[in-house]
Design a protein around this motif. Sequence first.
Motif, PDB file in Angstrom:
ATOM      1  N   ILE A 196       5.031  -6.703 -11.036  1.00  0.00           N
ATOM      2  CA  ILE A 196       6.551  -6.834 -10.348  1.00  0.00           C
ATOM      3  C   ILE A 196       6.283  -6.777  -8.766  1.00  0.00           C
ATOM      4  N   ALA A 197       6.819  -7.810  -8.109  1.00  0.00           N
ATOM      5  CA  ALA A 197       6.675  -7.918  -6.792  1.00  0.00           C
ATOM      6  C   ALA A 197       7.856  -7.482  -6.142  1.00  0.00           C
ATOM      7  N   SER A 252       3.993  -4.787  -2.969  1.00  0.00           N
ATOM      8  CA  SER A 252       5.028  -4.471  -1.950  1.00  0.00           C
ATOM      9  C   SER A 252       4.465  -4.094  -0.757  1.00  0.00           C
ATOM     10  N   ARG A 253       5.318  -3.587   0.299  1.00  0.00           N
ATOM     11  CA  ARG A 253       4.730  -3.203   1.543  1.00  0.00           C
ATOM     12  C   ARG A 253       4.227  -1.728   1.644  1.00  0.00           C
ATOM     13  N   GLN A 254       4.509  -1.010   0.715  1.00  0.00           N
ATOM     14  CA  GLN A 254       4.081   0.310   0.416  1.00  0.00           C
ATOM     15  C   GLN A 254       2.661   0.488   0.206  1.00  0.00           C
ATOM     16  N   ILE A 282      -0.410  -3.491  -4.060  1.00  0.00           N
ATOM     17  CA  ILE A 282      -1.167  -4.538  -3.454  1.00  0.00           C
ATOM     18  C   ILE A 282      -0.115  -5.082  -2.278  1.00  0.00           C
ATOM     19  N   GLN A 283      -0.762  -5.416  -1.066  1.00  0.00           N
ATOM     20  CA  GLN A 283       0.048  -5.639  -0.002  1.00  0.00           C
ATOM     21  C   GLN A 283       0.294  -7.303  -0.031  1.00  0.00           C
ATOM     22  N   TRP A 284       1.369  -7.544   0.745  1.00  0.00           N
ATOM     23  CA  TRP A 284       1.565  -9.123   0.617  1.00  0.00           C
ATOM     24  C   TRP A 284       0.623  -9.903   1.299  1.00  0.00           C
ATOM     25  N   ASP A 285      -0.083  -9.435   2.492  1.00  0.00           N
ATOM     26  CA  ASP A 285      -1.058 -10.257   3.157  1.00  0.00           C
ATOM     27  C   ASP A 285      -2.352 -10.297   2.354  1.00  0.00           C
ATOM     28  N   ASP A 286      -2.383  -9.607   1.181  1.00  0.00           N
ATOM     29  CA  ASP A 286      -3.859  -9.586   0.651  1.00  0.00           C
ATOM     30  C   ASP A 286      -3.756 -10.604  -0.649  1.00  0.00           C
TER      31      ASP A 286
END
Length: 294
Positions: free
Chosen positions: A7-8, A33-35, A39-43
Motif C-alpha cells: 500500500i503506497a 510513505s514519507r513516514q 519504505i521511503q519514496w526515494d529508496d
Amino acid sequence: MMKKVIIAGGTGFIGQYFKNRFHQLGYEVIIISRQQHNIQWDDRQAIVEALEGSELLINLAGKSVNCRYNEKNKKEIMDSRIKTTRILGESILQCKNPPKVWMNSSTATIYLHAEDRPMTEENGEIGAGFSVDVATKWEKELFSFDLPNTRKIALRTAIVLGKDGGVITPYRNLARLGLGGIQGNGKQKFSWIHIEDLFQIVLFLNNRNDLEGVFNCSAPNPVSNHELMKSLRDAMNVKLGLPAPRWMLEIGAVLIKTETELVLKSRWVIPERLEKEGFNFSFDTLDKTFKNIL
C-alpha cells in the motif's frame, strides 16, 4: 507462503483501514510513505524489492485536496500524485516477478458538475478545472506504462465514509452545532462510498483477472445535498439544521483553509461497470451507511 500486498501512501484514513483488513485476511502488508518506519519514496531499491512477487499494489498517495488552491498547494497536489505513480510504474518495470495487479487511486471528481444526469464510466463527461486536470493527468500517468504482466486499474473513488476519519468528522461537527442544513442550493448531488465497500471492491477486482481499466467506486444511490444533511441530522437525532448559502461557505472556506468545491460540486456518479460485473454493495444507501458509522 504469505501473500503480499503493497500500500503506497498507506498512512491515511483509507490506507490504515486497508492495512488492518488485509492483516485480518492473513496478508503481509508493506507500506510506502514519507513516514520514518515505512519504505521511503526515494529508496527505489527497497520499493522494487517490496513489489517483487507481490499479489497487489494499491497506490493511495497524494497530498490532501482539503486545502486552499493557491499555487504552492496546487503544485504539491499535482506533483504528489504524478511523481509517486511514476516511481511505482518505473519500479514495476524493474521487477522480475512484478505485482499481478496495480490499483491506482483516482477520483469521481474527474466528471463534470452534473445536476441533470448521472456519470458512468462509458457515458460520463470529463469536467474542467484544476481538480479535473489532476485526475486526468494522474490516470494518464498510470496507463502510460506498458506492463504486460500487471493489470492496471484506476479507482475513480467518490467521497469515502467511515467511522474514524475522512469527511464524516467535519459533517458531524456541523450537525452538532446546528449548522447541518443545506449547503448552497442543496440540489448538488453527493456520491459516496462506505470504506468497507471500497475494500470489498479492491478484493473483487483483485480476484477478477478479466477486469482492468477505469471503475467508478461509489454507492449506487447518490443523494442530493438536501437529502444528505437531513439523513445526517436524523441519524444524529439533531432537530435544527441552519442552511449555509454560498456566500457564507466562501467566507468559511477561507477561514478553515479549504475550497467550497468540496461541498458545492455536484458529483452524480454511478458504479455501472461494477454492477454489470456482479459486485454487490453492503452499504448501498446513505441510511445504511450512517446507521453503521454513527
